[in-house]
Design a protein around this motif. Structure first.
Motif, short mmCIF file in Angstrom:
data_model
loop_
_atom_site.label_atom_id
_atom_site.label_comp_id
_atom_site.label_asym_id
_atom_site.label_seq_id
_atom_site.Cartn_x
_atom_site.Cartn_y
_atom_site.Cartn_z
N THR A 39 75.71 42.17 74.92
CA THR A 39 74.76 41.41 75.56
C THR A 39 74.47 40.20 74.73
O THR A 39 73.76 39.21 75.40
CB THR A 39 73.54 42.29 75.80
N SER A 40 74.82 40.13 73.58
CA SER A 40 74.29 39.09 72.53
C SER A 40 75.34 37.74 72.82
O SER A 40 74.85 36.76 72.78
CB SER A 40 74.33 39.31 71.11
N LEU A 41 76.44 38.00 73.85
CA LEU A 41 77.20 37.07 74.15
C LEU A 41 76.67 36.51 75.42
O LEU A 41 77.18 35.19 76.06
CB LEU A 41 78.77 37.49 74.44
N TYR A 42 75.74 37.17 76.20
CA TYR A 42 75.38 36.53 77.62
C TYR A 42 74.37 35.42 77.21
O TYR A 42 73.73 35.16 76.47
CB TYR A 42 74.55 37.68 78.40
N GLY A 43 74.41 34.52 78.23
CA GLY A 43 73.72 33.36 78.20
C GLY A 43 74.28 31.93 78.11
O GLY A 43 75.42 31.83 78.56
N ARG A 44 73.55 30.96 77.72
CA ARG A 44 73.94 29.67 77.79
C ARG A 44 74.44 29.30 76.33
O ARG A 44 74.00 29.45 75.36
CB ARG A 44 72.87 28.52 77.89
N VAL A 57 79.03 22.91 78.87
CA VAL A 57 77.99 23.73 78.86
C VAL A 57 78.74 25.02 79.35
O VAL A 57 79.38 25.12 80.23
CB VAL A 57 77.05 23.81 79.73
N VAL A 58 78.59 26.13 78.71
CA VAL A 58 79.19 27.34 78.77
C VAL A 58 78.19 28.51 79.22
O VAL A 58 77.07 28.62 78.36
CB VAL A 58 80.12 27.92 77.54
N GLN A 59 78.36 29.29 80.40
CA GLN A 59 77.30 30.11 80.71
C GLN A 59 78.03 31.35 80.77
O GLN A 59 79.16 31.61 81.54
CB GLN A 59 76.87 29.68 82.31
N LEU A 60 77.74 32.48 80.30
CA LEU A 60 78.32 33.66 80.20
C LEU A 60 77.51 35.05 80.56
O LEU A 60 76.32 34.84 79.98
CB LEU A 60 78.98 34.16 78.58
N GLY A 61 78.11 35.92 81.19
CA GLY A 61 77.17 37.12 81.46
C GLY A 61 78.35 38.31 81.51
O GLY A 61 79.34 38.27 81.19
N LYS A 62 77.45 39.35 81.93
CA LYS A 62 78.38 40.44 82.25
C LYS A 62 79.65 40.61 83.04
O LYS A 62 79.57 40.31 84.09
CB LYS A 62 77.65 41.77 82.53
N HIS A 63 80.92 40.97 82.48
CA HIS A 63 81.87 40.94 83.30
C HIS A 63 81.67 42.43 84.37
O HIS A 63 81.50 43.41 83.90
CB HIS A 63 83.24 41.22 82.57
N PRO A 64 82.08 42.12 85.68
CA PRO A 64 81.83 43.45 86.57
C PRO A 64 82.92 44.26 86.38
O PRO A 64 82.70 45.50 86.85
CB PRO A 64 81.89 42.59 88.07
N ASP A 65 84.01 44.12 85.72
CA ASP A 65 85.18 45.11 85.89
C ASP A 65 85.39 45.62 84.51
O ASP A 65 86.09 46.83 84.36
CB ASP A 65 86.40 44.22 86.31
N TYR A 66 85.13 44.95 83.41
CA TYR A 66 85.50 45.79 82.09
C TYR A 66 84.38 45.36 81.08
O TYR A 66 83.25 44.45 81.36
CB TYR A 66 86.75 45.30 81.61
N LYS A 145 75.15 28.89 70.69
CA LYS A 145 74.39 29.76 71.54
C LYS A 145 73.21 28.83 71.45
O LYS A 145 72.48 28.30 70.68
CB LYS A 145 73.87 30.96 70.98
N THR A 146 72.73 28.46 73.01
CA THR A 146 71.45 27.65 72.97
C THR A 146 70.38 28.20 74.01
O THR A 146 69.26 27.80 74.06
CB THR A 146 71.79 26.30 73.96
N GLY A 147 70.69 29.45 74.51
CA GLY A 147 69.58 30.09 75.52
C GLY A 147 70.19 31.45 75.77
O GLY A 147 71.36 31.62 76.12
N ALA A 148 69.42 32.24 76.37
CA ALA A 148 69.51 33.57 76.76
C ALA A 148 69.85 33.50 78.51
O ALA A 148 69.44 32.67 78.89
CB ALA A 148 68.53 34.77 76.45
N MET A 149 70.29 34.46 78.89
CA MET A 149 70.43 34.52 80.37
C MET A 149 69.56 35.36 80.81
O MET A 149 69.81 36.66 80.55
CB MET A 149 71.85 34.95 80.85
N GLU A 150 68.34 35.00 81.49
CA GLU A 150 67.57 36.05 81.87
C GLU A 150 68.01 36.79 83.27
O GLU A 150 68.39 36.04 84.18
CB GLU A 150 66.29 35.17 82.16
N GLY A 151 67.84 38.08 83.23
CA GLY A 151 68.01 38.96 84.34
C GLY A 151 69.41 39.04 84.85
O GLY A 151 69.66 39.63 85.77
N LYS A 152 70.37 38.56 83.90
CA LYS A 152 71.80 38.80 84.35
C LYS A 152 72.61 39.56 83.49
O LYS A 152 73.89 39.58 83.38
CB LYS A 152 72.68 37.31 84.16
N GLN A 153 71.86 40.56 82.81
CA GLN A 153 72.53 41.47 81.83
C GLN A 153 72.90 42.95 82.70
O GLN A 153 73.51 43.56 82.60
CB GLN A 153 71.51 41.87 80.71
#
Length: 153
Positions: A39-44, A57-66, A145-153
């Motif tokens: 989860t620390s990789l999630y965000g902006r 700008v890179v935006q990362l979140g949870k991968h749905p398959d792995y 890392k510049t920011g967290a991704m809210e609600g996308k974990q």
């Protein structure tokens, strides 16, 4: 009312500064990417590439398959041209390296990222090499890392 607004602004500034502060001596601050929670990789994130002037700008979140990440990179074009957006998918491998595949069309790999967590960055900075699959050119990158991704974990 002015005093209340000033107090709120001061509190907000301290809260933001406190969230951005990284203590490398913190025993909970991982020294190796294998110790990072996914989860620390999630965000902006902000990506800078040597030899390329614009910040991406890179935006990362949870991968749905792995157990990995999925997201996008938006590269700002020079001269006011439309920014390009590519899809990203990757993870931290068994050696602790961040490995990300990039695709401009969602099917073919257009680039690869290979990076390592920087010491004392507490999971907030990776450095490595980006390879352009079209011509095999490589560019060193810094991913911050510049920011967290809210609600996308």
């Amino acid at each position: 009312m002015r005093a209340l607004l000033a107090a709120f602004a001061a509190f907000a500034a301290l809260a933001v500064a406190g969230c951005a502060t990284v203590d490398p001596k913190d025993p909970n601050c991982p020294a190796d990417a294998r110790d990072l929670p996914l989860t620390s990789l999630y965000g902006r994130w902000e990506a800078r590439f040597d030899g390329l002037p614009a910040v991406s700008v890179v935006q990362l979140g949870k991968h749905p398959d792995y157990a990995g990440v999925r997201g996008t990179i938006t590269r700002n074009a020079d001269g006011g041209a439309k920014p390009s957006v590519a899809q990203l998918a990757g993870d931290v491998d068994d050696e602790g390296a961040l490995s990300i595949d990039e695709s401009l069309d969602g099917r073919a790999i257009s680039g690869n990222w290979a990076g390592t967590l920087q010491p004392r960055s507490c999971g907030r900075e990776f450095r490595g090499t980006w390879r352009n699959a079209a011509n095999d050119s490589t560019h060193p990158f810094v991913l911050t890392k510049t920011g967290a991704m809210e609600g996308k974990q």
